[in-house]
Every structure is written in structure tokens, then in C-alpha cells.
Design a protein around this motif. Structure first.
Motif, PDB file in Angstrom:
ATOM      1  N   MET A  99      16.329  90.896   6.391  1.00 38.38           N
ATOM      2  CA  MET A  99      14.932  90.549   6.686  1.00 38.38           C
ATOM      3  C   MET A  99      14.345  91.432   7.788  1.00 38.38           C
ATOM      4  O   MET A  99      13.132  91.424   8.006  1.00 38.38           O
ATOM      5  CB  MET A  99      14.820  89.081   7.096  1.00 38.38           C
ATOM      6  CG  MET A  99      15.124  88.098   5.988  1.00 38.38           C
ATOM      7  SD  MET A  99      13.938  88.171   4.619  1.00 38.38           S
ATOM      8  CE  MET A  99      12.562  87.264   5.323  1.00 38.38           C
ATOM      9  N   GLY A 100      15.215  92.152   8.502  1.00 41.81           N
ATOM     10  CA  GLY A 100      14.740  92.999   9.594  1.00 41.81           C
ATOM     11  C   GLY A 100      14.508  94.442   9.193  1.00 41.81           C
ATOM     12  O   GLY A 100      14.163  95.273  10.029  1.00 41.81           O
ATOM     13  N   VAL A 101      14.733  94.745   7.922  1.00 42.21           N
ATOM     14  CA  VAL A 101      14.622  96.125   7.451  1.00 42.21           C
ATOM     15  C   VAL A 101      13.620  96.164   6.292  1.00 42.21           C
ATOM     16  O   VAL A 101      13.707  95.360   5.365  1.00 42.21           O
ATOM     17  CB  VAL A 101      16.003  96.637   6.959  1.00 42.21           C
ATOM     18  CG1 VAL A 101      15.898  98.060   6.431  1.00 42.21           C
ATOM     19  CG2 VAL A 101      17.026  96.544   8.082  1.00 42.21           C
ATOM     20  N   GLN A 102      12.703  97.104   6.367  1.00 40.08           N
ATOM     21  CA  GLN A 102      11.633  97.154   5.364  1.00 40.08           C
ATOM     22  C   GLN A 102      12.153  97.149   3.929  1.00 40.08           C
ATOM     23  O   GLN A 102      11.644  96.430   3.076  1.00 40.08           O
ATOM     24  CB  GLN A 102      10.794  98.411   5.611  1.00 40.08           C
ATOM     25  CG  GLN A 102       9.706  98.611   4.557  1.00 40.08           C
ATOM     26  CD  GLN A 102       8.353  98.788   5.175  1.00 40.08           C
ATOM     27  OE1 GLN A 102       8.214  99.324   6.254  1.00 40.08           O
ATOM     28  NE2 GLN A 102       7.340  98.321   4.495  1.00 40.08           N
ATOM     29  N   SER A 137      19.830  90.120   8.644  1.00 39.47           N
ATOM     30  CA  SER A 137      19.705  91.566   8.857  1.00 39.47           C
ATOM     31  C   SER A 137      18.831  92.208   7.778  1.00 39.47           C
ATOM     32  O   SER A 137      18.020  93.090   8.076  1.00 39.47           O
ATOM     33  CB  SER A 137      21.084  92.218   8.874  1.00 39.47           C
ATOM     34  OG  SER A 137      21.815  91.734   9.983  1.00 39.47           O
ATOM     35  N   PHE A 156      13.581  93.651   3.157  1.00 40.39           N
ATOM     36  CA  PHE A 156      12.778  92.494   3.574  1.00 40.39           C
ATOM     37  C   PHE A 156      12.295  91.724   2.343  1.00 40.39           C
ATOM     38  O   PHE A 156      11.984  92.301   1.316  1.00 40.39           O
ATOM     39  CB  PHE A 156      11.567  92.976   4.380  1.00 40.39           C
ATOM     40  CG  PHE A 156      10.592  91.880   4.706  1.00 40.39           C
ATOM     41  CD1 PHE A 156      10.854  90.961   5.712  1.00 40.39           C
ATOM     42  CD2 PHE A 156       9.392  91.753   3.995  1.00 40.39           C
ATOM     43  CE1 PHE A 156       9.951  89.946   6.013  1.00 40.39           C
ATOM     44  CE2 PHE A 156       8.487  90.746   4.287  1.00 40.39           C
ATOM     45  CZ  PHE A 156       8.767  89.838   5.298  1.00 40.39           C
TER      46      PHE A 156
END
Lengths: 405, 405
Positions: free
Chosen positions: B63-66, B61, B69
Motif C-alpha cells: 500500500m506504500g508503493v505506487q 508495504s 497500491f
């Protein structure tokens, strides 16, 4: 009494990006109030696309259940991923590559560093200058490059192919015949590309000389012009002379997730008939244990309809940055290239500054980090690389600061 | 005209486990109705523990958010993981190891294959016989082992240290002095261990001869007896002569998730004063790009309270299998060792059968897959390895089939 591999001691200084990292940390510590913008290392900033995240979550859940748990991966990678690669990266471009010619790995850096192992130590390498440092350094460590001349920055046993403004940053066929030719298009660091016709000349040359081309196509996804080849196997005869390296780092944001692959066609053989494909398979089987299942599953998701759409949008985002950098520098009077088929912009340093002088100048005056061209080889001296991998906001801010200097 | 690395061509046949895989596939295809039980390759079967799965989901999760990340990992691995390693694997055992002496990697197989690169080609290696094939094969590929004698199965330039019933499967100090000594305890394939006093003798010997010990402690988590060292650094003076390889594969089920680490103390130097730690750091920086962030996060979770408890239960599960195998074979009249501090049971083949004869016999008569001892070296001939990594149900079934033969 053990002795070390003396070749390691020949390496001048530390790895380029480690040096940059140290300089930036030192500046930041001395100037904690400054907001540094990093357009140096080619690291992505956009998060993984939703389709990839979803597949990762699924794969993680599979690993938590006995029935779907995965232990050791198949030697060359999961077939589901190798099929997707063959279908999308090759068949879709009219290129016939077999599944057992694709070797999944944890990234193109490892592959480009390790691939030299399957060749004899007395092979002579040719590299573009400037060049991605790993090609040369890994050959230095193996003992294939002779002695280093600190004045010229050149190795005695390496054939350099200068890429400068005069030749449009495209290498010319070398005078001395090499055994192994490293080519990277779209190019890191210059962002330059060559056309299919130009690449065909290299393929013909390699076949004629029985040289092998190690073709690094890590930036293939950034190609925007129609006559630029996406894979070297678009050229006739490439299967008998070329190895292709590919990466998920830049097309799908996998720099911290780690996935890549190497293609070695079965037809690729030495003059005395030794095929390279089984040698690389043997290296994989003996010294490597596969990329994580969850990462290979994520790789497959890159090729799903949603994955293609979402990663395509990320590339467009970065290329918007590239255009902003290119146009901004141009309008500020810089001599600029790259940025059209690649996420790298290559600029000439102003006022005869050296690459490192310009690095320090930019870090101190604009708090912008780039990469000194000389770090990629002597012909990179006087040049500087900026990457399009920042956020749009930071890219705009950085270029505006540069223009204000 | 390129030439290949001829050393690769010296390797006899293919990698052991590839051969086993092929034999098993052929048998299964010819006998699709037979239920084959695999106690051959040392691959785990229990799913990742809940604490690890939870952390993996969290990391995915991120890795999915700026904002959260992660791109390229730090060269040597994330500090959160290296701290956890230092604290739990070393400090907790009274051993002082610094964070920058720990190098995170994608597994002990890669590290044990790659570590020889930092040494000179004219160093002479010593290995136990039988031995994990990667130690020898990676040196063959580098050109360090001389010529192969197909009759004896020995390399001319390798010092072999036979481990047989007569010496309790513990190697004796070699007559010829080696430069590099590979030791693995608890041992793969024999499951044997040595005491701290015995290991101290090796450390003293290495320091005296200025040899380096490459100590593979991948099975450390299976140690059940108190006088068996968990790390070579429990021995006095080990920091000036030993590199330690560790893995998350067997203690936490990461065979398909890929994580390991290597420890190189800063005190470890060649006779002419070259420290190995910076050489390995240079290799990491130049030819490797770090284990995936999500996998390193999962590695940290192994050291959480819940992670320790859950992975401890998995090890207990496998060791229950080991006991069942050991006791079952013993009661059936086999000569058996290992299985007490290791997940491997080492048995003498009955009736003078060769290792591969027994492999075929077991595959055909009991549909059980094991590993021929001769695949690990000539002194393994007449022995056979079974692993405790199956499910309990399958393990019981396999041993009951064996007893019924």
C-alpha cells in the motif's frame, strides 16, 4: 413463503460505476493494444503516505503479540482516533464537538447509505441534481422515494434541487418542504462549493422547518478558498439540524483502506424530542462491529505532524492535476467548472452530445474514461465529470489527447 | 419536519454486551483491587498467527508503493480471497459454490444485521430462543417484529423456537410457518450442534414451505465430531433455500481485524422467481465499499498451509479451555452443555437463581464475568454462558474460583 424487498426491484439498472466498469472492460478486451486512462471513478492513485505506512506496520506488529493484541473495538471507535478527529477537524476550527458525538466507521459510503435507517419511512428527502447516487439509491431501497419515471429519470417522492450552470451549480431552497436534506460540499460530482454565508441560509432554513441536513464533507481537504466552510458546524445553529459525514478516502488515500466517521451532535432532536445521537449509537452497537484496529491506528497517523504534511502534499499533487485538466479543457474551448476546491472537474459536453455519447466518444477516440453527468441525475445530462485522482503523467496525457480531438 | 424510525424506540434497553460492559466497569471502579476475569463476550485473546501477521506486513508495504497500491476493492471482494474460500471451505468438503456466490464483508455481525434488508417487511421470522440478539434486533429496527411484551420478553410477530435442556438445545420445526428462519450451528449461545441428518430436515422443511434459512456458521471451525455439518450446503437442496454467513473472527482471531463473508447461491429464488444473489450484490454495490485490501490479504493467509496449521493450534488452545470449563463445572455439580463443537459452555444457574442474579453473584464473589442466558431470549432464563476465549491461565483461575464458591 418468503418475499423479497420489492423496493430493490424499482432501482433502474445497475450502480453507475459498475456500468462504467463493464463498458471499459468490454472496450479493453476488444482493443487490447489501447492504453486506457481512467479519470472516471473517484479513486486515488497515490500510495499511502510514509507516516501512515509506518503506523500500519506498528499496529500490525501489535496484533501479533498477546499483550498488545486488540479484539473487538469500542462501539463508536477508539478514543485515540475520536480525540484526534475532535481536536484537528473541529476544535482547530473553533468548533466544539464532543468525543461521543463522533462515530468511527469503515467509510462515508456506508454511512451515507445507512444513515437514512434512523429516520421514518414517510420522511421526504431533498437532493441536489446531479447527486452522488448512494443518497437516492439507499432511500429507494428503503422505500422512501415513490415511483420512478423512466422518461424524466425522477422519483415521484423525491424533491430535486437542480444544480446547473445558471445557478452556479449551487442548489436553491426547495419550494416543497423536505424532511431530510442531503448536501455535499465541496460537491461530488460538480466540484462546486458554497460559501459559509450560503450554507448558513441552509442551516437557518433547516432549523426553521425542523428538517435535518445530512452534510457530506468528504472532500473538505480540497478547499482552497477562505470563505468556504470546512464543516457545517462553522454555521450558527448547525448542531440542532445537521449530521456531518467525513471520510479518510480522499484526504489520505484510504479508498482501499476504509475509514470514515459521522458526527451527530447531542442537541439534534426531532420535533417530538427524540435525539438522533443515541439512535445512531444503537445502530452501531447492533449492526456494526467497528473499523479494524490497524486502520483506526492508521487514521490517527493522518493527524500526526508528518501525516498532515505528507497527505497535504498528496492533495497538492491532485490539485495540480485538477488545474491541468481545468486549464486544458478551457483552452480547448470547453465550458468547465469545479477543480478549485474539489478534485472534480465538471464540463459541458460539446456539440449537444448526451453524457453517455460523450463517454463513448472519449473512450473510443481518446481512450479516456470519465463519468457521464447523467449518471448522477437528470440535471447532469449534457455534463461530464473528470477526476484529478490520476497520476500527473496520465492526467497530462489524457488532457493532451482530448485537446487533440 | 423529520421523524425518526419509531421501530428503534421499541428496542428494550441497550445491547446486551453494552450492559455487561457497564456493569463490569462500575464494579471495577468500586473495587479497583479485584482482578476480574472476562469469560463473557465472545472475544478472542490469542494474537493473530504469524502467517497472518507476515501477510499483513507485506500488504501494508504494498500500500506504500505506487505500483502495488490498492484503491477501491472489487464490489464482492478480491478474487484471490473468494477463490481461497471456495476452494477450502466448500470444494474441499465436496460442495460446489461459485466465486460469484461469495460476498466478502467486514464481518458476520454486519452481514447478519443487514441481510434482512433484501426481504419484504411482511415476512415473518423464526428464531431459536435463546438467540444471538442481532438477528432479532435488526428485524425490530426494520419493523418486522410487531410489539414487545415486557412481561414475556417476546415480540408478537416473531416465531420462537425454544432450545432447552428437554430438547437437547436443538430447535423443533415450528407450528406456525415462518418465511425466514435463522439458524446458527454450532450455536451461539448454547454451544449446541445438530447432525447433518437433523439439518437436512430443516432444509427439506424450508424447501417445502419456500422459506429461506439464514445459516450462521461462524463457529464452524470448532466442530470436532464427524456427523456435524460444516456448511449447510452439505445438505441436499440447501442451495435453493439457504444463505450461509461465515466469519474470520473466531477461527482466525479477526474480531478486531474484521472479515467475513456471505454465500448466496444463484439458485436461491423467491416463489415468484426473484433471485437473492443479485439483490445482495446490489446492496454491496450501493451501500458498502469492501473490506480493506490488507485485511482481505490477511484472510487469504488464513488458508495458507502455515495459516491453517497456526489457526488450528489456536482453536485447539481454546478448546482445551472449553474442556477445562466443562469438566470443572461438571465436577462442581453444575448441569453443563456445549463446549465440544463450540467455544461456548452453557450452564444451568444453581439454586433457581435468575441469569442476571447469577451474573452479579459471579462478578461479586468470584470476579468472573459471564453472559446471562436471559440476555439471549426468555428461554435462556436460568442459564448462563461462559466462553473458552480467555487465556488458559485465566480460564483455570476462573473455574477454580467458581469451584471454590
Amino acid at each position: 413463503m418468503f418475499k423479497v424487498n420489492d423496493n430493490y426491484l424499482k432501482l433502474p439498472g445497475s450502480y453507475l460505476f459498475s456500468t462504467i466498469g463493464k463498458k471499459v472492460r468490454a472496450y479493453q478486451e476488444a482493443n487490447p493494444d489501447k492504453e486506457i486512462i481512467r479519470l472516471g471513478i473517484g479513486d486515488v492513485t497515490q500510495p499511502l503516505a510514509p507516516a501512515i505506512i509506518d503506523r500500519l506496520h506498528e499496529a500490525v506488529s501489535e496484533m501479533g503479540v498477546q499483550e498488545t493484541f486488540k479484539g473487538y473495538a469500542p462501539d463508536l471507535g477508539y478514543e485515540f482516533l475520536r480525540s484526534a478527529i475532535v481536536k484537528n477537524d473541529y476544535n482547530a476550527r473553533g468548533v466544539d464537538i464532543a468525543i461521543d458525538e463522533v462515530f468511527v466507521s469503515d467509510g462515508a459510503k456506508c454511512d451515507s447509505g445507512n444513515i437514512q435507517e434512523i429516520f421514518s419511512l414517510d420522511n421526504k428527502i431533498a437532493v441536489c441534481d446531479p447527486v452522488y447516487p448512494v443518497y437516492v439509491d439507499s432511500n429507494v431501497m428503503a422505500g422512501r422515494t415513490g415511483t420512478y419515471d423512466a422518461t424524466t429519470g425522477l422519483w415521484s417522492d423525491v424533491i430535486y434541487m437542480p444544480c446547473k450552470e445558471e445557478n452556479g451549480f449551487a442548489p436553491e431552497l426547495p419550494e416543497e418542504t423536505p424532511d431530510i436534506i442531503y448536501l455535499c460540499f465541496p460537491n461530488n460530482p460538480t466540484g462546486a462549493t458554497i460559501t459559509k454565508d450560503q450554507l448558513q441560509k441552509w442551516v437557518d432554513y433547516a432549523n426553521e422547518k425542523h428538517a435535518v441536513i445530512i452534510y457530506d464533507a468528504a472532500y473538505e481537504a480540497y478547499i482552497s478558498e477562505p470563505d468556504v466552510p470546512h464543516t457545517i458546524y462553522e454555521c450558527d445553529g448547525a448542531k440542532t439540524c445537521a449530521i456531518e459525514l467525513r471520510s479518510f478516502s480522499k484526504n489520505a488515500g484510504f479508498t482501499g483502506t476504509r475509514l470514515g466517521f459521522t458526527v451527530i451532535p447531542k442537541e439534534l432532536k426531532s420535533a417530538d424530542g427524540v435525539a438522533l445521537n443515541p439512535l445512531w449509537a444503537r445502530r452501531h452497537g447492533t449492526k456494526y462491529n467497528g473499523a479494524p484496529y490497524i486502520v483506526q491506528a492508521a487514521g490517527e497517523a493522518v493527524y500526526s505532524e508528518a501525516g498532515k504534511k505528507q497527505t497535504g502534499e498528496q492533495i497538492a499533487y491532485y490539485m495540480k492535476n485538477a488545474k491541468y485538466i481545468f486549464d486544458g479543457l478551457k483552452s480547448a474551448g470547453y465550458s468547465v467548472s469545479g477543480g478549485v476546491n474539489a478534485p472534480y472537474i465538471w464540463l459541458k459536453t460539446p456539440d449537444g452530445m448526451s453524457s453517455w455519447e460523450f463517454f463513448d466518444y472519449l473512450l473510443e477516440k481518446a481512450n479516456v474514461v470519465g463519468t457521464p453527468g447523467s449518471g448522477f441525475g437528470p440535471s447532469g445530462e449534457g455534463y461530464f465529470r473528470l477526476t484529478a485522482f490520476g497520476t500527473y503523467e496520465n492526467t497530462v496525457k489524457a488532457i493532451d489527447r482530448l485537446k487533440a480531438l
